[in-house]
Motif scaffolding. Structure first.
Motif, PDB file in Angstrom:
ATOM      1  N   HIS A 271       0.729  -0.860   0.325  1.00  0.00           N
ATOM      2  CA  HIS A 271       0.441   0.268  -0.012  1.00  0.00           C
ATOM      3  C   HIS A 271       1.185   1.453   0.118  1.00  0.00           C
ATOM      4  O   HIS A 271       0.367   1.816  -0.858  1.00  0.00           O
ATOM      5  CB  HIS A 271      -0.934  -0.005   1.205  1.00  0.00           C
ATOM      6  CG  HIS A 271      -1.575   1.436   1.528  1.00  0.00           C
ATOM      7  ND1 HIS A 271      -2.807   0.770   0.192  1.00  0.00           N
ATOM      8  CD2 HIS A 271      -1.938   2.394   2.154  1.00  0.00           C
ATOM      9  CE1 HIS A 271      -3.505   2.433   0.269  1.00  0.00           C
ATOM     10  NE2 HIS A 271      -3.137   2.671   1.740  1.00  0.00           N
ATOM     11  N   LEU A 272       1.690   1.620   0.710  1.00  0.00           N
ATOM     12  CA  LEU A 272       2.604   2.188   0.613  1.00  0.00           C
ATOM     13  C   LEU A 272       4.130   2.649  -0.127  1.00  0.00           C
ATOM     14  O   LEU A 272       3.678   3.650  -0.864  1.00  0.00           O
ATOM     15  CB  LEU A 272       3.188   2.323   2.378  1.00  0.00           C
ATOM     16  CG  LEU A 272       4.831   3.352   2.564  1.00  0.00           C
ATOM     17  CD1 LEU A 272       4.410   5.282   2.389  1.00  0.00           C
ATOM     18  CD2 LEU A 272       5.561   3.023   3.728  1.00  0.00           C
ATOM     19  N   ALA A 273       3.778   1.373  -1.114  1.00  0.00           N
ATOM     20  CA  ALA A 273       4.437   1.130  -2.602  1.00  0.00           C
ATOM     21  C   ALA A 273       3.836   2.198  -3.530  1.00  0.00           C
ATOM     22  O   ALA A 273       4.731   2.587  -4.316  1.00  0.00           O
ATOM     23  CB  ALA A 273       5.407  -0.028  -2.271  1.00  0.00           C
ATOM     24  N   THR A 274       2.576   1.384  -3.383  1.00  0.00           N
ATOM     25  CA  THR A 274       1.612   2.442  -4.396  1.00  0.00           C
ATOM     26  C   THR A 274       1.008   3.488  -3.932  1.00  0.00           C
ATOM     27  O   THR A 274       1.625   4.534  -4.974  1.00  0.00           O
ATOM     28  CB  THR A 274       0.119   1.383  -4.483  1.00  0.00           C
ATOM     29  OG1 THR A 274      -0.047   0.523  -4.158  1.00  0.00           O
ATOM     30  CG2 THR A 274      -0.748   2.137  -5.050  1.00  0.00           C
ATOM     31  N   ALA A 275       1.574   4.209  -2.643  1.00  0.00           N
ATOM     32  CA  ALA A 275       1.000   6.275  -2.806  1.00  0.00           C
ATOM     33  C   ALA A 275       2.494   6.234  -2.187  1.00  0.00           C
ATOM     34  O   ALA A 275       2.788   7.803  -3.400  1.00  0.00           O
ATOM     35  CB  ALA A 275       0.281   6.175  -1.986  1.00  0.00           C
ATOM     36  N   PHE A 276       3.692   6.219  -3.062  1.00  0.00           N
ATOM     37  CA  PHE A 276       4.835   6.107  -3.154  1.00  0.00           C
ATOM     38  C   PHE A 276       5.335   6.413  -4.568  1.00  0.00           C
ATOM     39  O   PHE A 276       5.829   7.508  -4.888  1.00  0.00           O
ATOM     40  CB  PHE A 276       6.077   5.530  -2.061  1.00  0.00           C
ATOM     41  CG  PHE A 276       7.586   5.703  -2.038  1.00  0.00           C
ATOM     42  CD1 PHE A 276       7.655   7.397  -1.645  1.00  0.00           C
ATOM     43  CD2 PHE A 276       8.719   5.897  -3.051  1.00  0.00           C
ATOM     44  CE1 PHE A 276       9.208   7.623  -1.271  1.00  0.00           C
ATOM     45  CE2 PHE A 276       9.778   6.452  -3.082  1.00  0.00           C
ATOM     46  CZ  PHE A 276       9.600   7.266  -2.609  1.00  0.00           C
TER      47      PHE A 276
END
Length: 135
Positions: free
Chosen positions: A71-76
């Motif tokens: 999830h964080l990777a997608t937002a980043f």
């Protein structure tokens, strides 16, 4: 023939013969980034850690693996979360990973990522610390 690019480190060929680029003269990837990007070693190590956590990996058989914090990777990757905020989130997740249930970690990742997209890193750091203290 060995060539040199202005500002690059020494090029040696002790491993694979003359003209090899396998040994670029740097001790590790952090040293390479430090020299190439002209950043301090701490920043280089932080970037390498973030890459390991937020980028897809490759197995020995060549298969692509998902990032540890999807999830964080997608937002980043979508530039919704700044680099400093991503570091705060991954550090907080690593601090509680050994004591928290996987579902709790997922919920924490989602909540902190959502917080990071709408708030500054200082507020995020306080929120992450609150999560750590509650867990």
């Amino acid at each position: 023939m060995l060539g040199a690019v202005a500002g690059s480190g020494p090029v040696t060929s002790s491993v694979a013969g003359p003209g090899s680029v396998l040994d670029d003269g740097y001790r590790n990837a952090a040293e390479f980034l430090r020299a190439r990007l002209r950043i301090d070693i701490r920043e280089a190590r932080r970037r390498l850690t973030q890459a390991a956590l937020l980028l897809p990996g490759t197995t020995l058989t060549g298969e692509t693996t998902t990032p540890r914090h999807e999830h964080l990777a997608t937002a980043f990757a979508a530039t919704d979360v700044p680099s400093r905020s991503a570091t705060i989130i991954t550090t907080a997740l690593q601090r509680v990973a050994f004591i928290a249930h996987p579902d709790t970690l997922t919920t924490m990742e989602h909540a902190l990522t959502r917080t990071a997209t709408h708030n500054d890193p200082d507020f995020l750091a306080k929120t992450a610390q609150h999560w750590i203290n509650r867990i």
